[in-house]
Design an enzyme around this catalytic site. Structure first.
Site, PDB file in Angstrom:
ATOM      1  CE  LYS A 234      48.478  65.067  53.567  1.00 55.71           C
ATOM      2  NZ  LYS A 234      47.174  64.585  54.064  1.00 55.71           N
TER       3      LYS A 234
ATOM      4  NE  ARG B  29      42.050  66.773  40.797  1.00 54.62           N
ATOM      5  CZ  ARG B  29      42.505  66.297  41.960  1.00 54.62           C
ATOM      6  NH1 ARG B  29      43.535  66.879  42.537  1.00 54.62           N
ATOM      7  NH2 ARG B  29      41.960  65.257  42.522  1.00 54.62           N
TER       8      ARG B  29
ATOM      9  CD  GLU C 206      36.731  64.441  53.210  1.00 54.31           C
ATOM     10  OE1 GLU C 206      37.590  64.093  54.042  1.00 54.31           O
ATOM     11  OE2 GLU C 206      36.036  63.628  52.580  1.00 54.31           O
TER      12      GLU C 206
ATOM     13  CG  ASP D  22      48.211  62.339  57.154  1.00 52.22           C
ATOM     14  OD1 ASP D  22      49.227  62.939  57.519  1.00 52.22           O
ATOM     15  OD2 ASP D  22      47.851  62.242  55.957  1.00 52.22           O
TER      16      ASP D  22
ATOM     17  CD  GLU E 215      45.283  58.656  56.721  1.00 47.59           C
ATOM     18  OE1 GLU E 215      46.032  57.691  56.475  1.00 47.59           O
ATOM     19  OE2 GLU E 215      45.481  59.803  56.271  1.00 47.59           O
TER      20      GLU E 215
ATOM     21  CB  THR F 264      40.925  60.826  54.698  1.00 51.08           C
ATOM     22  OG1 THR F 264      42.149  61.533  54.786  1.00 51.08           O
ATOM     23  CG2 THR F 264      39.903  61.440  55.630  1.00 51.08           C
TER      24      THR F 264
ATOM     25  CB  THR G 277      51.715  60.694  61.483  1.00 52.14           C
ATOM     26  OG1 THR G 277      51.958  61.422  60.281  1.00 52.14           O
ATOM     27  CG2 THR G 277      50.676  59.617  61.221  1.00 52.14           C
TER      28      THR G 277
ATOM     29  NE  ARG H 129      43.213  68.917  54.887  1.00 54.44           N
ATOM     30  CZ  ARG H 129      43.445  67.634  54.658  1.00 54.44           C
ATOM     31  NH1 ARG H 129      44.311  67.255  53.727  1.00 54.44           N
ATOM     32  NH2 ARG H 129      42.823  66.716  55.353  1.00 54.44           N
TER      33      ARG H 129
ATOM     34  CD  GLN I 125      47.068  68.252  51.282  1.00 54.97           C
ATOM     35  OE1 GLN I 125      46.633  68.489  52.407  1.00 54.97           O
ATOM     36  NE2 GLN I 125      46.697  67.199  50.591  1.00 54.97           N
TER      37      GLN I 125
ATOM     38  CG  ASP J 171      48.780  58.793  54.659  1.00 56.46           C
ATOM     39  OD1 ASP J 171      48.182  57.879  55.252  1.00 56.46           O
ATOM     40  OD2 ASP J 171      48.282  59.917  54.475  1.00 56.46           O
TER      41      ASP J 171
ATOM     42  CD  GLU K   6      44.412  63.548  55.215  1.00 61.00           C
ATOM     43  OE1 GLU K   6      45.165  62.558  55.118  1.00 61.00           O
ATOM     44  OE2 GLU K   6      44.184  64.337  54.271  1.00 61.00           O
TER      45      GLU K   6
ATOM     46  CE1 TYR L 249      47.056  70.616  44.725  1.00 60.57           C
ATOM     47  CE2 TYR L 249      47.025  68.289  44.159  1.00 60.57           C
ATOM     48  CZ  TYR L 249      46.508  69.558  44.008  1.00 60.57           C
ATOM     49  OH  TYR L 249      45.472  69.756  43.162  1.00 60.57           O
TER      50      TYR L 249
ATOM     51  CG  HIS M  49      39.562  61.821  51.722  1.00 60.22           C
ATOM     52  ND1 HIS M  49      39.459  62.961  52.486  1.00 60.22           N
ATOM     53  CD2 HIS M  49      40.841  61.799  51.262  1.00 60.22           C
ATOM     54  CE1 HIS M  49      40.620  63.598  52.490  1.00 60.22           C
ATOM     55  NE2 HIS M  49      41.479  62.923  51.758  1.00 60.22           N
TER      56      HIS M  49
HETATM   57 MN    MN Z   1      46.479  60.973  54.878  1.00 54.18          MN
END
Ligand code: MN
Length: 419
Positions: free
Chosen positions: A251, A142, A361, A231, A201, A347, A255, A235, A238, A126, A199, A242, A133
């Site tokens: 993840k 961040r 988002e 996907d 995709e 995404t 899927t 969150r 994640q 992925d 997500e 991550y 995104h």
């Molecule tokens: Mn993804």
């Protein structure tokens, strides 16, 4: 741009039908409790191509290739066979076909069928290739100053996912448990994900193998076709896991892909270039021609017993990197690619608030819940059903993918309890 190619099959010439003769997407179906077989969608029906081959009405070089309940053998046979297949089916199904009466017994109404995964997923990767995104998520995680990692404009960022987690549209998805960070400096805890997300995709299905690096043009030619792909992403899990190696358990739940592989040939009229580069790419990743596609996409949410709300509308052409660029990048260090590899695009979000391809988002990290019919949402609630849809609009016809749908069912009370 070519117009509609007329067919004698019911419904196939309707400009809004997702499955005209121009499309001919590849799926796997079963009827009643029978063994799954390969089929091609046309109009409101599926053409049983396994049956056609068995009856000698469809002869493919190196065949039989359709005596198995997946399309991998056809993919492996190569691009010349892909073209022959489309040409032969177009001949059988064309409005003026002399073979209509021979083919009619192999048509089955779509409404009667169960659809299965259309191919054996060899491996699943992925990517994170949507500019909007990446900027949105980076800003949330961040801050705006560090939104895009320094490598982002130079390579398509990806991670190796799990082929075993890929399921076909219609499969329920159970809310996962996982380790999440406690508030402030509290110790992490183990809990059902409270920020379960989607997500939006596209998935590229690799139809030819590689051994060593391939160019972007070679990569494009290796792609058999495309599916819609959701996907599912936890969150909260994640955010804790991550760094430094990217997403892992967040993840790994599922899927979901749409049931039909739309062959690359069906999308040729819809090719568009990637957006202008903000910094030049190194030559091995430069796009030699238009390799993205103009596919209108939407995400719909239906709460249990409630009405559908379309929560996002966007287009695949918003992506910064094309699937061919992603596949080429995937091979640069020598990674062999296999028939049946699945590459998620990343995404697909557009520049506006209503074109964001994830709830993270759309609700800006849960800070700005958005309105749906009968309520609001920040993340997915139990028994919500999410459906992705995609279509390319031609001159008097539509190329569709079939729904990519999944319902989120409640987490287990205790995931370690053995019955
Ligand atoms: Mn993804």
């Amino acid at each position: 741009m070519t117009g509609l190619i007329a067919s004698w099959v019911d419904g196939a010439n309707d400009p809004a039908c997702p499955f005209p003769l121009n499309n001919l997407p590849c799926g796997v179906f079963s009827l009643g409790g029978d063994d799954p077989r390969c089929g091609v969608a046309i109009g409101r029906s599926v053409l049983d191509v396994s049956g056609l081959e068995e009856a000698g009405l469809l002869v493919l070089e190196g065949g039989p290739l359709l005596d198995v309940p997946f399309w991998n053998d056809v993919m492996e046979a190569g691009p010349a066979v892909w073209s022959d297949l489309r040409a032969r089916l177009a001949g059988l199904l064309a409005a003026d076909s002399a073979e209509q009466s021979a083919v009619e017994p192999f048509l089955i109404p779509l409404a009667d069928l169960v659809l299965h995964l259309p191919f054996l997923v060899s491996e699943y990767t992925d990517f994170y290739a949507g500019r909007h995104h990446a900027a949105n998520v980076g800003t949330m995680f961040r801050g705006a100053e560090n939104a895009l990692p320094p490598n982002w404009l130079h390579i398509p960022i990806g991670y190796n996912g799990r082929a075993s987690s890929v399921v076909v549209s219609g499969t329920d998805v159970r809310r996962p448990w996982g380790q999440v960070k406690g508030p402030d400096d509290a110790a992490p805890r183990f809990a059902p994900s409270a920020r379960f997300d989607i997500e939006l995709e596209m998935g590229a299905v690799v139809g030819q193998p590689s051994d060593g690096p391939v160019t972007v043009a070679e990569a494009d030619a290796m792609i058999f076709g495309y599916v819609l792909l959701n996907d599912w992403s936890a969150r909260d899990i994640q955010a804790w896991e991550y760094q430094p190696l990217g997403p892992f358990q967040a993840k790994a739940t599922a899927t979901t892909i749409s049931p039909w592989i739309v062959m690359r040939a069906a999308l040729e009229p819809f090719r568009v270039p990637t957006p202008p580069r903000e910094v030049p790419l190194l030559p091995h990743l430069a796009e030699p021609g238009p390799m993205l596609y103009d596919i209108a996409l939407e995400v719909a949410l239906v709460p249990e017993g409630g009405r559908e709300t379309v929560i996002a509308r966007t287009n695949w052409r918003e992506m910064y990197y094309s699937p061919a660029q992603q596949l080429a990048h995937h091979t640069t260090c020598g990674c062999p690619m296999n028939v049946g590899d699945l590459l998620g695009s990343g995404t697909i979000s557009g520049p506006t608030r209503d074109s964001r391809g994830s709830l993270l988002e759309l609700s800006w990290g849960g800070k700005e819940p958005f309105v749906i019919s009968g309520g609001t949402r920040s993340f997915i609630q139990d028994n919500d059903t999410i459906t992705l849809r995609g279509q390319a609009l031609g001159d008097g016809y539509t190329v569709g993918f079939g729904d990519c749908r999944g319902k989120v069912i409640p987490a287990l009370a205790d995931p370690y309890k053995r019955t």
